[in-house]
Design an enzyme around this catalytic site. Structure first.
Site, short mmCIF file in Angstrom:
data_model
loop_
_atom_site.label_atom_id
_atom_site.label_comp_id
_atom_site.label_asym_id
_atom_site.label_seq_id
_atom_site.Cartn_x
_atom_site.Cartn_y
_atom_site.Cartn_z
CD GLU A 154 -32.94 -16.22 -62.47
OE1 GLU A 154 -32.22 -15.74 -63.36
OE2 GLU A 154 -32.72 -17.32 -61.92
CG ASP B 258 -25.44 -31.09 -65.16
OD1 ASP B 258 -25.60 -29.94 -64.70
OD2 ASP B 258 -25.18 -31.30 -66.35
CG ASP C 275 -23.33 -19.57 -66.01
OD1 ASP C 275 -22.40 -20.30 -66.44
OD2 ASP C 275 -23.78 -18.61 -66.66
CD GLU D 115 -33.45 -22.36 -55.95
OE1 GLU D 115 -33.04 -23.13 -56.85
OE2 GLU D 115 -34.67 -22.18 -55.72
CE LYS E 44 -14.73 -18.04 -73.05
NZ LYS E 44 -14.91 -16.83 -73.89
CB THR F 164 -34.07 -27.78 -60.06
OG1 THR F 164 -33.10 -28.47 -60.86
CG2 THR F 164 -33.51 -27.57 -58.65
CD GLU F 165 -37.86 -25.49 -62.94
OE1 GLU F 165 -36.80 -25.46 -62.27
OE2 GLU F 165 -38.81 -24.71 -62.73
CE1 TYR F 166 -31.23 -26.02 -67.56
CE2 TYR F 166 -31.38 -24.54 -65.68
CZ TYR F 166 -31.28 -24.74 -67.04
OH TYR F 166 -31.22 -23.66 -67.88
CD GLU F 167 -32.34 -33.06 -58.54
OE1 GLU F 167 -32.19 -34.08 -57.85
OE2 GLU F 167 -32.56 -31.93 -58.04
#
Length: 345
Positions: A70, A155, A119, A45, A123, A194-197
């Site tokens: 990471e 998302d 991320d 990942e 731009k 995931t946490e964001y999901e």
């Protein structure tokens, strides 16, 4: 969003037995089976965040080795603390930039790559930094095994559409696609959030996901004569696909002696372009059994209105001059084939 720096994070990581240290990373390529002490497949990942997803995957699949990547020490520290609480022998961590992935893993050494809520780098000048960009796809191409795959969840619809375009340009083939993962019963099977999901889905934001593989034979550049062969194949598929218009629709579709699959599309539609190779594959596979063709809704608005096409890509299968089935949205070749087979009986 500014990341909070945690004092002492680098020191903890530099002493952790769960992290492959920077000085060892150049010697990792081709040696991951030795690092884990077994010959299990390797899944990675990239941009794992706090590590909830990959820790859960490693726990649920002890027969697979996992490597979480990471670059931020303060974030990686959370994953290390989790490992201290619940050690998993099939999980390792790397603190490094994603750009070095093809340095740390050898050719064909990875079976699957996960990109979760990467991320977006909004731009334009930063497009090459986006993890689903063609630059990164080239790196993934070097380390994935022959049947290796890539999975991407986000998302961010703009980043997702960008990734779909990059897949096509880089010669990858979609295996799975959804713009609302949590409403897709099939793709939700075995889904690990995931946490964001968890955060975004609880806010009602749809989660997009695709799964992809490289098109067979695309790896490592074309051999002499390959390009000519691919051109001939493309020309053959184009001949198999028909172009349906208001003028020929009655003759070609409604009066056809065999079922007809009509792909309603527009040139500006990104998912429509992604479906191009899928529709071509169906046209080739069902030659003589099903007539397959496209209808541009901008050039044939009367047809689009007649058959109530409001979202694209849209597909209608006609049988004996009448619509027998209709469905909307991008899908894999396997899913489209299943729908065609249902009509054919």
């Amino acid at each position: 969003m500014r990341l909070r720096n945690i004092t002492g994070a680098r020191e903890v990581i530099s002493e952790s037995p769960y992290v492959v240290q920077e000085e060892m990373q150049p010697r990792c390529a081709g040696n991951w089976k030795n690092i884990f002490g077994n010959r299990q497949p390797v899944h990675i990942e990239i941009g794992m965040g706090k590590g909830k997803f990959i820790h859960t995957m490693a726990k649920e699949h002890p027969d697979i080795n996992y490597v979480g990547i990471e670059k931020y020490s303060s974030v990686l520290l959370r994953a290390v603390r989790k490992m201290e609480q619940e050690y998993l022998p099939n999980l390792k961590f790397l603190r490094m930039e994603a750009e070095n992935v093809a340095v740390v893993f050898g050719p064909g050494e990875v079976e699957r790559i996960y990109l979760n809520f990467s991320d977006p780098w909004p731009k334009d000048r930063h497009a090459k930094r986006r993890l689903p960009s063609r630059d990164f796809l080239a790196r993934y191409d070097r380390i994935l095994s022959g049947d290796g795959s890539l999975e991407f969840k986000t998302d961010n619809r703009e980043l997702f559409d960008f990734g779909l375009e990059e897949l096509k340009a880089a010669g990858w083939e979609l295996e799975a696609l959804t713009y609302d993962l949590h409403s897709d019963e099939k793709l939700m099977q075995g889904n690990v959030m995931t946490e964001y999901e968890e955060k975004f889905s609880s806010m009602g934001k749809p989660i997009c996901k695709f799964g992809a593989r490289r098109i067979s034979g695309a790896r490592g550049g074309a051999a002499p004569g390959d390009f000519e062969g691919k051109q001939c194949g493309a020309e053959k598929r184009e001949k198999m696909e028909h172009k349906f218009t208001t003028d020929n629709f009655e003759t070609e579709v409604l009066n056809s002696p065999i079922p007809v699959l009509v792909d309603f599309y527009a040139d500006w539609c990104n998912p429509c372009r992604m479906m191009g190779p899928v529709v071509a594959k169906i046209a080739e596979e069902y030659e003589g059994k099903v007539k397959v063709g496209k209808c541009n809704i901008d050039e044939n608005m009367e047809l689009a209105g007649r058959y109530r096409v409001s979202s694209i890509p849209a597909f209608i299968i006609f049988k004996a001059g009448k619509p027998a089935a209709d469905f909307v949205g991008a899908m894999t070749a396997a899913d489209l084939k299943q729908k065609v087979d249902q009509v054919l009986g």
